[in-house]
Every structure is written in structure tokens, then in C-alpha cells.
Design a protein around this motif. Structure first.
Motif, PDB file in Angstrom:
ATOM      1  N   PRO A   1       0.792  -1.233   0.000  1.00 55.50           N
ATOM      2  CA  PRO A   1       0.000   0.000   0.000  1.00 55.50           C
ATOM      3  C   PRO A   1       0.829   1.291   0.000  1.00 55.50           C
ATOM      4  N   ARG A   2       1.897   1.325   0.738  1.00 54.58           N
ATOM      5  CA  ARG A   2       2.722   2.544   0.823  1.00 54.58           C
ATOM      6  C   ARG A   2       3.391   2.843  -0.523  1.00 54.58           C
ATOM      7  N   GLN A   3       3.926   1.802  -1.184  1.00 52.78           N
ATOM      8  CA  GLN A   3       4.536   1.998  -2.500  1.00 52.78           C
ATOM      9  C   GLN A   3       3.485   2.398  -3.520  1.00 52.78           C
ATOM     10  N   ARG A   4       2.325   1.758  -3.445  1.00 57.43           N
ATOM     11  CA  ARG A   4       1.238   2.075  -4.369  1.00 57.43           C
ATOM     12  C   ARG A   4       0.839   3.531  -4.229  1.00 57.43           C
ATOM     13  N   ALA A   5       0.687   3.995  -2.993  1.00 57.31           N
ATOM     14  CA  ALA A   5       0.306   5.386  -2.758  1.00 57.31           C
ATOM     15  C   ALA A   5       1.368   6.341  -3.303  1.00 57.31           C
ATOM     16  N   ALA A   6       2.630   6.030  -3.079  1.00 55.22           N
ATOM     17  CA  ALA A   6       3.710   6.895  -3.561  1.00 55.22           C
ATOM     18  C   ALA A   6       3.710   6.961  -5.089  1.00 55.22           C
ATOM     19  N   VAL A   7       3.559   5.829  -5.752  1.00 57.13           N
ATOM     20  CA  VAL A   7       3.569   5.800  -7.215  1.00 57.13           C
ATOM     21  C   VAL A   7       2.358   6.538  -7.781  1.00 57.13           C
ATOM     22  N   VAL A   8       1.175   6.284  -7.227  1.00 51.64           N
ATOM     23  CA  VAL A   8      -0.042   6.918  -7.735  1.00 51.64           C
ATOM     24  C   VAL A   8       0.021   8.429  -7.551  1.00 51.64           C
ATOM     25  N   LEU A   9       0.376   8.882  -6.363  1.00 52.64           N
ATOM     26  CA  LEU A   9       0.418  10.319  -6.122  1.00 52.64           C
ATOM     27  C   LEU A   9       1.520  10.997  -6.930  1.00 52.64           C
ATOM     28  N   ARG A  10       2.638  10.327  -7.076  1.00 53.09           N
ATOM     29  CA  ARG A  10       3.785  10.916  -7.762  1.00 53.09           C
ATOM     30  C   ARG A  10       3.621  10.923  -9.281  1.00 53.09           C
ATOM     31  N   HIS A  11       3.146   9.797  -9.854  1.00 51.35           N
ATOM     32  CA  HIS A  11       3.142   9.670 -11.307  1.00 51.35           C
ATOM     33  C   HIS A  11       1.772   9.771 -11.956  1.00 51.35           C
TER      34      HIS A  11
ATOM     35  N   SER B   1       4.717  16.752  -6.593  1.00 53.74           N
ATOM     36  CA  SER B   1       6.148  16.810  -6.285  1.00 53.74           C
ATOM     37  C   SER B   1       6.461  15.851  -5.138  1.00 53.74           C
ATOM     38  N   VAL B   2       7.742  15.586  -4.959  1.00 53.77           N
ATOM     39  CA  VAL B   2       8.167  14.707  -3.868  1.00 53.77           C
ATOM     40  C   VAL B   2       7.727  15.290  -2.528  1.00 53.77           C
ATOM     41  N   ASP B   3       7.851  16.604  -2.375  1.00 54.81           N
ATOM     42  CA  ASP B   3       7.444  17.249  -1.121  1.00 54.81           C
ATOM     43  C   ASP B   3       5.945  17.107  -0.873  1.00 54.81           C
ATOM     44  N   GLU B   4       5.132  17.256  -1.927  1.00 53.04           N
ATOM     45  CA  GLU B   4       3.682  17.129  -1.776  1.00 53.04           C
ATOM     46  C   GLU B   4       3.288  15.695  -1.403  1.00 53.04           C
ATOM     47  N   VAL B   5       3.952  14.724  -2.003  1.00 51.33           N
ATOM     48  CA  VAL B   5       3.668  13.323  -1.674  1.00 51.33           C
ATOM     49  C   VAL B   5       4.107  13.021  -0.243  1.00 51.33           C
ATOM     50  N   ALA B   6       5.268  13.546   0.144  1.00 54.03           N
ATOM     51  CA  ALA B   6       5.747  13.341   1.519  1.00 54.03           C
ATOM     52  C   ALA B   6       4.747  13.918   2.520  1.00 54.03           C
ATOM     53  N   ASP B   7       4.202  15.080   2.193  1.00 52.70           N
ATOM     54  CA  ASP B   7       3.206  15.698   3.074  1.00 52.70           C
ATOM     55  C   ASP B   7       1.937  14.842   3.133  1.00 52.70           C
ATOM     56  N   ALA B   8       1.492  14.344   1.978  1.00 47.33           N
ATOM     57  CA  ALA B   8       0.264  13.540   1.936  1.00 47.33           C
ATOM     58  C   ALA B   8       0.425  12.215   2.676  1.00 47.33           C
ATOM     59  N   LEU B   9       1.626  11.643   2.620  1.00 46.37           N
ATOM     60  CA  LEU B   9       1.848  10.345   3.261  1.00 46.37           C
ATOM     61  C   LEU B   9       2.445  10.460   4.658  1.00 46.37           C
ATOM     62  N   SER B  10       2.687  11.681   5.112  1.00 41.00           N
ATOM     63  CA  SER B  10       3.283  11.927   6.435  1.00 41.00           C
ATOM     64  C   SER B  10       4.602  11.183   6.601  1.00 41.00           C
ATOM     65  N   CYS B  11       5.500  11.392   5.643  1.00 41.17           N
ATOM     66  CA  CYS B  11       6.802  10.754   5.710  1.00 41.17           C
ATOM     67  C   CYS B  11       7.848  11.702   5.131  1.00 41.17           C
ATOM     68  N   SER B  12       9.097  11.283   5.136  1.00 42.94           N
ATOM     69  CA  SER B  12      10.175  12.126   4.621  1.00 42.94           C
ATOM     70  C   SER B  12      10.239  12.037   3.099  1.00 42.94           C
ATOM     71  N   THR B  13      10.933  13.000   2.498  1.00 45.67           N
ATOM     72  CA  THR B  13      11.091  12.975   1.047  1.00 45.67           C
ATOM     73  C   THR B  13      11.932  11.777   0.618  1.00 45.67           C
ATOM     74  N   GLY B  14      12.888  11.387   1.429  1.00 47.10           N
ATOM     75  CA  GLY B  14      13.704  10.211   1.114  1.00 47.10           C
ATOM     76  C   GLY B  14      12.863   8.948   1.050  1.00 47.10           C
ATOM     77  N   THR B  15      11.896   8.840   1.956  1.00 54.93           N
ATOM     78  CA  THR B  15      10.994   7.687   1.945  1.00 54.93           C
ATOM     79  C   THR B  15      10.160   7.681   0.674  1.00 54.93           C
ATOM     80  N   VAL B  16       9.676   8.863   0.274  1.00 52.47           N
ATOM     81  CA  VAL B  16       8.895   8.940  -0.962  1.00 52.47           C
ATOM     82  C   VAL B  16       9.737   8.485  -2.149  1.00 52.47           C
ATOM     83  N   LYS B  17      10.969   8.967  -2.207  1.00 52.99           N
ATOM     84  CA  LYS B  17      11.847   8.600  -3.324  1.00 52.99           C
ATOM     85  C   LYS B  17      12.117   7.096  -3.357  1.00 52.99           C
ATOM     86  N   SER B  18      12.415   6.521  -2.209  1.00 55.12           N
ATOM     87  CA  SER B  18      12.734   5.086  -2.183  1.00 55.12           C
ATOM     88  C   SER B  18      11.486   4.243  -2.463  1.00 55.12           C
TER      89      SER B  18
END
Length: 166
Positions: free
Chosen positions: A111-121, A126-143
């Protein structure tokens, strides 16, 4: 005062509900019924917090949608639910449904990877917007995005990735 806020909220719902449902369907790996339930819960929460949410309502709604999905998955009945091998009746085809092969591949992601991919692509956040939506760091969003894309590449054939139907 309240009428103007209600009018603003109604305009927001008319403008963004379809996009929220689409996002929810991707986040739930194609479960249209759960997606509708999550969007409804999200809109209720956004309405109740409209004073705070009205500054950036789309971002607030996306974050609330992800949080509602997380809350749903934490509920005890979610863990006890048993899947069946076959459906009791034939599903109705939805013409607005995204490519079923893509949805099936997204369902394979955590679920976490799915959310990152859907929101990002899909939503091109942006990475910052996805990090804010998922309540995590930008590094986590990137990975999470990189791992999710790697897994999608492995699951989908090259013609599915490019949309080439030769």
C-alpha cells in the motif's frame, strides 16, 4: 457566513470528486466500492475541517484520503475478511476504469509503494507534496517510488509500459 462556506465546499466537491474517486480506486487496487466509501469519508472530514482545509483543499483532501485508507486497513474486520475464489455474480464493466492490467500490477505493490507511485506519477505531485500527503520524509517517498516503479516494470511487459500496440 456558513452559506458561503457551503457554496465553496460544494464547488470543491463538484470540481474534485471524480479525481478523488480515481485516486482512491488506484490506491485500493481497483476496489470501486471501497474507493467510493473512502471518498465519502474523506469529503465528510474535509467538510468538517473546511476552515483549515479551504486554503489548499485538494492537498488536504488527498492527505485525508490516504489517512482514511490507512485507518480502514487498521480496523479489525479488515484482517478477518476472507476472500473468495470467485465472485458471486459477474461484475459490471465500468468504462471509466483505468487499464485493468495496470490496476492488477498496482495491486501487487504494498500500500505505501502504491500510494507513492499513484500520487507521484498519476497525479504528478512533487516529492514534497507526496511526503506531506503520506506523512513521511522525502527520502521515503523517493525510495518507495523507485521500488514501486521497479516492481511495476517487472510485472508489466514493455508494450504495456509504452502503450505501443504493434
Amino acid at each position: 457566513m456558513r452559506r458561503s462556506q457551503d457554496a465553496e465546499f460544494e464547488a470543491f466537491v463538484r470540481r474534485h470528486r471524480a479525481q478523488l474517486v480515481g485516486t482512491a480506486r488506484l490506491l485500493t487496487a481497483g476496489d470501486a466500492h471501497l474507493a467510493e466509501d473512502l471518498v465519502q469519508t474523506t469529503l465528510v472530514k474535509v467538510y468538517l475541517a473546511w476552515g483549515r482545509a479551504s486554503q489548499q483543499p485538494a492537498a488536504y483532501a488527498r492527505r485525508t484520503l490516504v489517512n482514511c485508507l490507512t485507518d480502514h486497513r487498521r480496523r479489525p474486520f479488515f484482517r478477518r475478511e476472507q476472500g473468495a475464489d470467485s465472485l458471486p455474480e459477474a461484475p459490471v464493466e465500468d468504462p471509466a476504469m483505468v487499464d485493468p492490467e495496470l490496476v492488477a500490477a498496482l495491486a501487487e505493490l504494498p500500500p505505501r509503494q502504491r500510494a507513492a507511485v499513484v500520487l507521484r506519477h498519476v497525479h504528478d505531485l512533487s516529492v514534497d507534496e507526496v511526503a506531506d500527503a503520506l506523512s513521511c520524509s522525502t527520502g521515503t517517498v523517493k525510495s518507495q517510488t523507485a521500488r514501486g516503479l521497479d516492481k511495476l516494470r517487472a510485472l508489466l511487459t514493455p508494450t504495456q509500459l509504452t502503450g505501443d500496440s504493434r
